[in-house]
Design a protein around this motif. Structure first.
Motif, PDB file in Angstrom:
ATOM      1  N   ASP A   1       0.795  -1.218   0.000  1.00 42.92           N
ATOM      2  CA  ASP A   1       0.000   0.000   0.000  1.00 42.92           C
ATOM      3  C   ASP A   1       0.836   1.281   0.000  1.00 42.92           C
ATOM      4  OD1 ASP A   1      -2.217  -1.622   0.070  1.00 42.92           O
ATOM      5  OD2 ASP A   1      -2.482  -1.469   2.244  1.00 42.92           O
ATOM      6  N   VAL A   2       2.085   1.202   0.467  1.00 42.38           N
ATOM      7  CA  VAL A   2       2.902   2.410   0.576  1.00 42.38           C
ATOM      8  C   VAL A   2       4.199   2.299  -0.217  1.00 42.38           C
ATOM      9  CG1 VAL A   2       4.113   3.936   2.183  1.00 42.38           C
ATOM     10  CG2 VAL A   2       1.925   2.940   2.846  1.00 42.38           C
ATOM     11  N   ALA A   3       4.989   1.280   0.052  1.00 41.97           N
ATOM     12  CA  ALA A   3       6.338   1.209  -0.515  1.00 41.97           C
ATOM     13  C   ALA A   3       6.331   1.102  -2.043  1.00 41.97           C
ATOM     14  CB  ALA A   3       7.100   0.036   0.093  1.00 41.97           C
ATOM     15  N   ILE A   4       5.523   0.232  -2.590  1.00 36.66           N
ATOM     16  CA  ILE A   4       5.525   0.041  -4.050  1.00 36.66           C
ATOM     17  C   ILE A   4       5.034   1.298  -4.769  1.00 36.66           C
ATOM     18  CG2 ILE A   4       4.486  -1.251  -5.954  1.00 36.66           C
ATOM     19  CD1 ILE A   4       4.847  -3.760  -4.230  1.00 36.66           C
ATOM     20  N   PRO A   5       3.925   1.942  -4.365  1.00 35.52           N
ATOM     21  CA  PRO A   5       3.546   3.188  -5.040  1.00 35.52           C
ATOM     22  C   PRO A   5       4.608   4.294  -4.914  1.00 35.52           C
ATOM     23  CG  PRO A   5       1.682   2.320  -3.831  1.00 35.52           C
ATOM     24  CD  PRO A   5       2.864   1.486  -3.453  1.00 35.52           C
ATOM     25  N   VAL A   6       5.223   4.402  -3.738  1.00 34.09           N
ATOM     26  CA  VAL A   6       6.268   5.422  -3.556  1.00 34.09           C
ATOM     27  C   VAL A   6       7.466   5.127  -4.449  1.00 34.09           C
ATOM     28  CG1 VAL A   6       7.967   6.314  -1.899  1.00 34.09           C
ATOM     29  CG2 VAL A   6       5.567   6.114  -1.241  1.00 34.09           C
ATOM     30  N   LEU A   7       7.876   3.865  -4.503  1.00 34.01           N
ATOM     31  CA  LEU A   7       9.011   3.506  -5.359  1.00 34.01           C
ATOM     32  C   LEU A   7       8.690   3.693  -6.843  1.00 34.01           C
ATOM     33  CD1 LEU A   7      10.395   0.368  -3.499  1.00 34.01           C
ATOM     34  CD2 LEU A   7      11.433   2.637  -3.670  1.00 34.01           C
ATOM     35  N   CYS A   8       7.460   3.427  -7.242  1.00 34.27           N
ATOM     36  CA  CYS A   8       7.066   3.668  -8.635  1.00 34.27           C
ATOM     37  C   CYS A   8       7.133   5.155  -8.962  1.00 34.27           C
ATOM     38  CB  CYS A   8       5.654   3.130  -8.893  1.00 34.27           C
ATOM     39  SG  CYS A   8       5.559   1.342  -8.984  1.00 34.27           S
ATOM     40  N   GLY A   9       6.631   5.981  -8.072  1.00 33.75           N
ATOM     41  CA  GLY A   9       6.713   7.428  -8.281  1.00 33.75           C
ATOM     42  C   GLY A   9       8.142   7.928  -8.293  1.00 33.75           C
ATOM     43  N   LEU A  10       8.956   7.408  -7.387  1.00 33.63           N
ATOM     44  CA  LEU A  10      10.368   7.769  -7.343  1.00 33.63           C
ATOM     45  C   LEU A  10      11.084   7.351  -8.623  1.00 33.63           C
ATOM     46  CD1 LEU A  10      12.571   8.991  -5.511  1.00 33.63           C
ATOM     47  CD2 LEU A  10      13.015   6.679  -4.687  1.00 33.63           C
ATOM     48  N   PHE A  11      10.758   6.195  -9.137  1.00 36.49           N
ATOM     49  CA  PHE A  11      11.336   5.705 -10.390  1.00 36.49           C
ATOM     50  C   PHE A  11      11.035   6.667 -11.535  1.00 36.49           C
ATOM     51  CE2 PHE A  11      10.573   3.093 -14.264  1.00 36.49           C
ATOM     52  CZ  PHE A  11      11.896   2.732 -14.526  1.00 36.49           C
ATOM     53  N   VAL A  12       9.790   7.107 -11.630  1.00 34.28           N
ATOM     54  CA  VAL A  12       9.402   8.032 -12.702  1.00 34.28           C
ATOM     55  C   VAL A  12      10.130   9.365 -12.552  1.00 34.28           C
ATOM     56  CG1 VAL A  12       7.474   9.345 -13.671  1.00 34.28           C
ATOM     57  CG2 VAL A  12       7.167   6.937 -13.083  1.00 34.28           C
ATOM     58  N   VAL A  13      10.208   9.881 -11.317  1.00 39.22           N
ATOM     59  CA  VAL A  13      10.888  11.160 -11.086  1.00 39.22           C
ATOM     60  C   VAL A  13      12.373  11.059 -11.433  1.00 39.22           C
ATOM     61  CG1 VAL A  13      11.598  12.783  -9.272  1.00 39.22           C
ATOM     62  CG2 VAL A  13       9.232  11.981  -9.380  1.00 39.22           C
ATOM     63  N   VAL A  14      13.034   9.991 -11.018  1.00 38.73           N
ATOM     64  CA  VAL A  14      14.465   9.834 -11.293  1.00 38.73           C
ATOM     65  C   VAL A  14      14.710   9.694 -12.792  1.00 38.73           C
ATOM     66  CG1 VAL A  14      16.441   8.270 -11.000  1.00 38.73           C
ATOM     67  CG2 VAL A  14      15.071   8.931  -9.027  1.00 38.73           C
ATOM     68  N   VAL A  15      13.913   8.901 -13.472  1.00 36.56           N
ATOM     69  CA  VAL A  15      14.093   8.748 -14.922  1.00 36.56           C
ATOM     70  C   VAL A  15      13.859  10.086 -15.615  1.00 36.56           C
ATOM     71  CG1 VAL A  15      13.133   7.691 -17.007  1.00 36.56           C
ATOM     72  CG2 VAL A  15      13.599   6.287 -15.007  1.00 36.56           C
ATOM     73  N   GLY A  16      12.827  10.809 -15.229  1.00 37.30           N
ATOM     74  CA  GLY A  16      12.559  12.116 -15.825  1.00 37.30           C
ATOM     75  C   GLY A  16      13.676  13.108 -15.557  1.00 37.30           C
ATOM     76  N   TRP A  17      14.215  13.096 -14.328  1.00 36.44           N
ATOM     77  CA  TRP A  17      15.284  14.016 -13.951  1.00 36.44           C
ATOM     78  C   TRP A  17      16.573  13.701 -14.713  1.00 36.44           C
ATOM     79  CZ3 TRP A  17      15.484  17.698  -9.773  1.00 36.44           C
ATOM     80  CH2 TRP A  17      16.741  18.235  -9.569  1.00 36.44           C
TER      81      TRP A  17
END
Length: 94
Positions: free
Chosen positions: A28-44
């Motif tokens: 409920d928390v870790a996987i959605p946060v890691l998915c969002g972090l993945f998108v932000v890092v790739v975009g950055w």
């Protein structure tokens, strides 16, 4: 007569409760946060729309599959039962 006592029953129940809490926290928390972090890092890092869009799609697939684990489990069980010939099929080796 001797009564059987499981001395670890309290520890087992505590471990099960912690396992369920940790599982819920991961899904409920870790996987959605890691998915969002993945998108932000790739975009950055890439600063390009193509890889960022692909990262969003990949993150959505991972998040969607983990959110529907119960459905996937039931579907897999149905497929296995059907492959084996159904619940009332007679097993015979040729």
């Amino acid at each position: 007569m001797h009564d059987t006592i499981t001395l670890a029953a309290g520890w087992i129940q505590t471990g099960t409760g912690l396992g369920n809490d940790i599982k819920g926290l991961i899904f409920d928390v870790a996987i959605p946060v890691l998915c969002g972090l993945f998108v932000v890092v790739v975009g950055w890092k890439t600063k390009a729309p193509g890889p960022t869009i692909l990262a969003v799609i990949l993150a959505a697939v991972v998040w969607g599959l983990t959110a529907n684990m119960a459905t996937l489990k039931n579907k897999t069980t149905e497929d296995i039962v059907q492959y084996q010939g159904g619940p009332n099929a007679a097993r015979s080796d040729q």
